[in-house]
Write a protein that holds these residues in place. Structure first.
Motif, PDB file in Angstrom:
ATOM      1  N   GLY A 116       2.041  14.939  12.242  1.00 31.93           N
ATOM      2  CA  GLY A 116       2.876  15.260  11.089  1.00 31.93           C
ATOM      3  C   GLY A 116       2.242  14.870   9.770  1.00 31.93           C
ATOM      4  N   LEU A 117       0.898  14.974   9.697  1.00 29.74           N
ATOM      5  CA  LEU A 117       0.170  14.543   8.511  1.00 29.74           C
ATOM      6  C   LEU A 117      -0.715  15.661   7.969  1.00 29.74           C
ATOM      7  CD1 LEU A 117      -0.993  11.027   9.758  1.00 29.74           C
ATOM      8  CD2 LEU A 117       0.930  11.533   8.243  1.00 29.74           C
ATOM      9  N   PRO A 118      -0.977  15.664   6.668  1.00 28.81           N
ATOM     10  CA  PRO A 118      -1.905  16.645   6.106  1.00 28.81           C
ATOM     11  C   PRO A 118      -3.347  16.320   6.461  1.00 28.81           C
ATOM     12  CG  PRO A 118      -1.170  15.134   4.401  1.00 28.81           C
ATOM     13  CD  PRO A 118      -0.369  14.805   5.635  1.00 28.81           C
ATOM     14  N   LEU A 119      -4.170  17.356   6.523  1.00 28.70           N
ATOM     15  CA  LEU A 119      -5.591  17.199   6.795  1.00 28.70           C
ATOM     16  C   LEU A 119      -6.384  17.690   5.592  1.00 28.70           C
ATOM     17  CD1 LEU A 119      -7.822  16.521   8.965  1.00 28.70           C
ATOM     18  CD2 LEU A 119      -7.857  18.987   9.436  1.00 28.70           C
ATOM     19  N   ARG A 120      -7.288  16.847   5.093  1.00 27.21           N
ATOM     20  CA  ARG A 120      -8.125  17.209   3.958  1.00 27.21           C
ATOM     21  C   ARG A 120      -9.564  17.363   4.445  1.00 27.21           C
ATOM     22  NH1 ARG A 120     -11.007  14.023   0.221  1.00 27.21           N
ATOM     23  NH2 ARG A 120     -10.148  12.139   1.210  1.00 27.21           N
ATOM     24  N   ILE A 121     -10.232  18.406   3.977  1.00 24.76           N
ATOM     25  CA  ILE A 121     -11.626  18.645   4.342  1.00 24.76           C
ATOM     26  C   ILE A 121     -12.513  18.198   3.188  1.00 24.76           C
ATOM     27  CG2 ILE A 121     -13.335  20.347   5.050  1.00 24.76           C
ATOM     28  CD1 ILE A 121     -11.099  21.979   6.276  1.00 24.76           C
ATOM     29  N   ARG A 122     -13.350  17.198   3.437  1.00 20.27           N
ATOM     30  CA  ARG A 122     -14.243  16.651   2.410  1.00 20.27           C
ATOM     31  C   ARG A 122     -15.568  17.402   2.426  1.00 20.27           C
ATOM     32  NH1 ARG A 122     -13.571  12.152   5.488  1.00 20.27           N
ATOM     33  NH2 ARG A 122     -15.807  11.747   5.465  1.00 20.27           N
ATOM     34  N   ILE A 158       0.345   9.170   4.033  1.00 17.50           N
ATOM     35  CA  ILE A 158      -0.882   9.078   4.828  1.00 17.50           C
ATOM     36  C   ILE A 158      -1.471  10.473   4.969  1.00 17.50           C
ATOM     37  CG2 ILE A 158      -1.927   8.412   7.030  1.00 17.50           C
ATOM     38  CD1 ILE A 158       0.385   6.501   7.471  1.00 17.50           C
ATOM     39  N   SER A 159      -2.784  10.563   4.829  1.00 17.39           N
ATOM     40  CA  SER A 159      -3.481  11.821   5.097  1.00 17.39           C
ATOM     41  C   SER A 159      -4.707  11.529   5.952  1.00 17.39           C
ATOM     42  CB  SER A 159      -3.896  12.513   3.799  1.00 17.39           C
ATOM     43  OG  SER A 159      -4.809  11.711   3.075  1.00 17.39           O
ATOM     44  N   LEU A 160      -5.153  12.555   6.670  1.00 14.63           N
ATOM     45  CA  LEU A 160      -6.386  12.476   7.454  1.00 14.63           C
ATOM     46  C   LEU A 160      -7.456  13.319   6.767  1.00 14.63           C
ATOM     47  CD1 LEU A 160      -4.901  13.009  11.032  1.00 14.63           C
ATOM     48  CD2 LEU A 160      -5.291  10.844   9.835  1.00 14.63           C
ATOM     49  N   SER A 161      -8.711  12.971   7.011  1.00 11.96           N
ATOM     50  CA  SER A 161      -9.786  13.772   6.423  1.00 11.96           C
ATOM     51  C   SER A 161     -10.910  13.979   7.426  1.00 11.96           C
ATOM     52  CB  SER A 161     -10.335  13.102   5.154  1.00 11.96           C
ATOM     53  OG  SER A 161     -11.056  11.925   5.468  1.00 11.96           O
ATOM     54  N   ILE A 162     -11.626  15.074   7.231  1.00 14.57           N
ATOM     55  CA  ILE A 162     -12.826  15.381   8.015  1.00 14.57           C
ATOM     56  C   ILE A 162     -13.889  15.893   7.054  1.00 14.57           C
ATOM     57  CG2 ILE A 162     -11.596  15.914  10.170  1.00 14.57           C
ATOM     58  CD1 ILE A 162     -11.849  18.888   9.453  1.00 14.57           C
ATOM     59  N   ILE A 172       0.849  -1.191   0.000  1.00 17.77           N
ATOM     60  CA  ILE A 172       0.000   0.000   0.000  1.00 17.77           C
ATOM     61  C   ILE A 172       0.884   1.241   0.000  1.00 17.77           C
ATOM     62  CG2 ILE A 172      -1.833   1.239   1.191  1.00 17.77           C
ATOM     63  CD1 ILE A 172      -2.593  -1.555   0.013  1.00 17.77           C
ATOM     64  N   ASP A 173       0.618   2.140  -0.957  1.00 22.21           N
ATOM     65  CA  ASP A 173       1.427   3.347  -1.108  1.00 22.21           C
ATOM     66  C   ASP A 173       0.824   4.547  -0.397  1.00 22.21           C
ATOM     67  OD1 ASP A 173       3.378   2.274  -3.218  1.00 22.21           O
ATOM     68  OD2 ASP A 173       1.419   1.821  -4.082  1.00 22.21           O
ATOM     69  N   GLU A 174      -0.485   4.505  -0.155  1.00 23.21           N
ATOM     70  CA  GLU A 174      -1.148   5.668   0.443  1.00 23.21           C
ATOM     71  C   GLU A 174      -2.361   5.222   1.250  1.00 23.21           C
ATOM     72  OE1 GLU A 174      -3.308   9.883  -0.884  1.00 23.21           O
ATOM     73  OE2 GLU A 174      -2.403   8.592  -2.405  1.00 23.21           O
ATOM     74  N   LEU A 175      -2.552   5.879   2.373  1.00 26.73           N
ATOM     75  CA  LEU A 175      -3.752   5.711   3.187  1.00 26.73           C
ATOM     76  C   LEU A 175      -4.441   7.061   3.327  1.00 26.73           C
ATOM     77  CD1 LEU A 175      -2.526   3.561   6.228  1.00 26.73           C
ATOM     78  CD2 LEU A 175      -4.148   2.825   4.465  1.00 26.73           C
ATOM     79  N   SER A 176      -5.745   7.080   3.119  1.00 28.57           N
ATOM     80  CA  SER A 176      -6.556   8.234   3.463  1.00 28.57           C
ATOM     81  C   SER A 176      -7.469   7.801   4.605  1.00 28.57           C
ATOM     82  CB  SER A 176      -7.390   8.706   2.265  1.00 28.57           C
ATOM     83  OG  SER A 176      -8.227   9.789   2.644  1.00 28.57           O
ATOM     84  N   VAL A 177      -7.234   8.347   5.783  1.00 30.31           N
ATOM     85  CA  VAL A 177      -7.928   7.899   6.997  1.00 30.31           C
ATOM     86  C   VAL A 177      -8.949   8.946   7.420  1.00 30.31           C
ATOM     87  CG1 VAL A 177      -7.656   7.111   9.371  1.00 30.31           C
ATOM     88  CG2 VAL A 177      -5.838   6.679   7.694  1.00 30.31           C
ATOM     89  N   SER A 178     -10.185   8.509   7.607  1.00 32.09           N
ATOM     90  CA  SER A 178     -11.264   9.420   7.998  1.00 32.09           C
ATOM     91  C   SER A 178     -11.200   9.696   9.495  1.00 32.09           C
ATOM     92  CB  SER A 178     -12.626   8.807   7.632  1.00 32.09           C
ATOM     93  OG  SER A 178     -12.728   8.610   6.244  1.00 32.09           O
TER      94      SER A 178
END
Length: 200
Positions: free
Chosen positions: A191-197, A167-171, A122-128
């Motif tokens: 130390g991770l980016p946060l993405r707003i969905r 890895i990124s986090l999202s809300i 796995i190259d990338e995780l997007s975690v909610s």
């Protein structure tokens, strides 16, 4: 016909399960029956890795896609062995970027640490992340594991940083400004980016 693989933008998405330990109040599957070019993402049975690979092949050469993403009408870690077997096959085919969109509760689902099994596959995780604290998370996501879910999510993310390069986090964007800032602080601490969905 239910689809195990579907195209969305320039990616191939894999809908490997309809099982999920959460009943999120904002879940897309409560208001949409499909995404991308899929006719339906509701499955009549849980597929095997062989089924998923056959569905991938029906979409033509993998070179036609920028990435392959485990994301459908369920939590991919609810079908962990199928996900890992499929990811291994994808890597054998030369796929350079494999992503999982997850709620981060794989360790609770499987009853063991799952991040080590992602290494090299796995190259990338997007975690909610979805919330700034355990109680808000329970209210919004209604996890079957209760209040322990939020801390388990964060523990999974910390562990996954050792095995997954990106890895990124999202809300979702209906949180208050104060809660959004708290989530930014958590992401910064990790130390991770946060993405707003966008919630629609």
């Amino acid at each position: 016909m239910p689809q195990l693989a579907y195209r969305y933008k320039d990616a191939l998405y894999l809908n490997i399960t309809n099982e999920c330990p959460c009943a999120c109040t904002f879940c897309l599957r409560e208001s949409f029956g499909t995404i991308g070019d899929a006719d339906s993402l509701w499955l009549d049975r849980e597929p095997s890795a062989k089924d998923v690979i056959a569905a991938i092949k029906e979409h033509g050469p993998l070179e036609n896609f920028d990435e392959v993403v485990f994301c459908g009408f369920g939590e991919p870690f609810s079908s962990f062995d199928v996900m890992i077997s499929t990811a291994r096959w994808l890597k054998e085919q030369g796929v350079s970027h494999v992503r999982i969109n997850t709620n981060g509760l794989g360790d609770l689902i499987m009853g063991r640490p799952t991040a080590p099994g992602l290494a090299g596959l796995i190259d990338e995780l997007s975690v909610s992340l979805n919330a700034p604290d355990a109680q808000t998370y329970e209210d919004l996501c209604v996890p079957e594991f209760g209040l322990e879910s939020y801390d388990a999510l964060l523990a999974f993310v910390r562990d996954a940083k050792r095995f997954v390069p990106e890895i990124s986090l999202s809300i979702v964007d209906f949180l208050s400004e104060e809660d959004v800032q708290k989530c930014r602080d958590i992401a910064d601490e990790l130390g991770l980016p946060l993405r707003i969905r966008h919630f629609s």
